[in-house]
Motif scaffolding. Structure first.
Motif, PDB file in Angstrom:
ATOM      1  N   ASP A  93       0.824  -1.210   0.000  1.00 21.74           N
ATOM      2  CA  ASP A  93       0.000   0.000   0.000  1.00 21.74           C
ATOM      3  C   ASP A  93       0.858   1.260   0.000  1.00 21.74           C
ATOM      4  O   ASP A  93       0.527   2.243  -0.664  1.00 21.74           O
ATOM      5  N   GLU A  94       1.991   1.233   0.705  1.00 19.66           N
ATOM      6  CA  GLU A  94       2.890   2.392   0.698  1.00 19.66           C
ATOM      7  C   GLU A  94       3.490   2.592  -0.691  1.00 19.66           C
ATOM      8  O   GLU A  94       3.594   3.714  -1.179  1.00 19.66           O
ATOM      9  N   ALA A 187      -6.855   0.410  -4.303  1.00 20.87           N
ATOM     10  CA  ALA A 187      -5.489   0.911  -4.204  1.00 20.87           C
ATOM     11  C   ALA A 187      -4.910   1.219  -5.586  1.00 20.87           C
ATOM     12  O   ALA A 187      -4.225   2.229  -5.772  1.00 20.87           O
TER      13      ALA A 187
END
Length: 194
Positions: A93-94, A187
């Motif tokens: 996700d980062e 995402a």
């Protein structure tokens, strides 16, 4: 839904260009085997790629001579272009939060392998586990399933996914649907919002 995605000539049967792209990426990932890192792909409009970057189109084997009768399906196709390897040690996700795509990219896709539990086992998950403890608990659960998820999104919000179970690793057993992996789809969509 289950479908036989590939007829004898190896071309995906799906009529939607996004579904065809997802199945093409799934088949590519399948050829690499299991226990692979996550892979990220840009999705580009094939006709625009041929027109704007003929040398690259040629390198990718997208010569106009390959078109089948000039059909609309070919004209409306998407070409997956694999991106550089994802950095190790960075949470997915980062990493996705750092991506920005040029205007020429119509969408993106990702393949990720994960362990999943059936819904019946989710009720037994201990509540006091941190992420590392949960990962270990799932990895030891007797009902765990190894899956490869391929998710693609377009700038306009369209989504598609394919899920392949390791224990049923056959093209005819791939599940497809637009909402199979909503978290990853969200995402990936967010990479177009910046």
């Amino acid at each position: 839904m289950r479908m036989n995605n590939l007829p004898n000539d190896g071309t995906p049967l799906a009529s939607n260009p996004l579904t065809r792209a997802v199945l093409e990426i799934d088949e590519y990932a399948s050829g690499l085997g299991w226990d692979q890192p996550a892979r990220l792909f840009a999705l580009v409009d094939t006709a625009k790629l041929r027109a704007q970057e003929p040398a690259l189109a040629g390198q990718l084997g997208l010569d106009e001579a390959d078109e089948k009768d000039g059909s609309d399906a070919q004209a409306a196709s998407l070409t997956p272009v694999e991106q550089d390897e994802l950095p190790s040690g960075v949470p997915l996700d980062e990493f996705l939060g750092t991506i920005g795509w040029p205007d020429a990219v119509a969408g993106c896709a990702m393949t990720v392998e994960r362990l999943m539990l059936p819904p019946s086992a989710e009720a037994a998950v201990p509540e006091d586990l941190d992420e590392e403890g949960l990962t270990k608990w799932v990895a030891q659960h007797p009902e765990r399933q190894e899956v490869r998820m391929t998710v693609a999104v377009l700038r306009d919000g369209a989504r598609e996914s394919a899920v392949r179970l390791r224990e049923k690793d056959a093209t005819t057993e791939v599940l497809t649907g637009s909402d199979l992996v909503p978290g990853l789809a969200e995402a990936l969509s967010a990479t177009f919002e910046g």
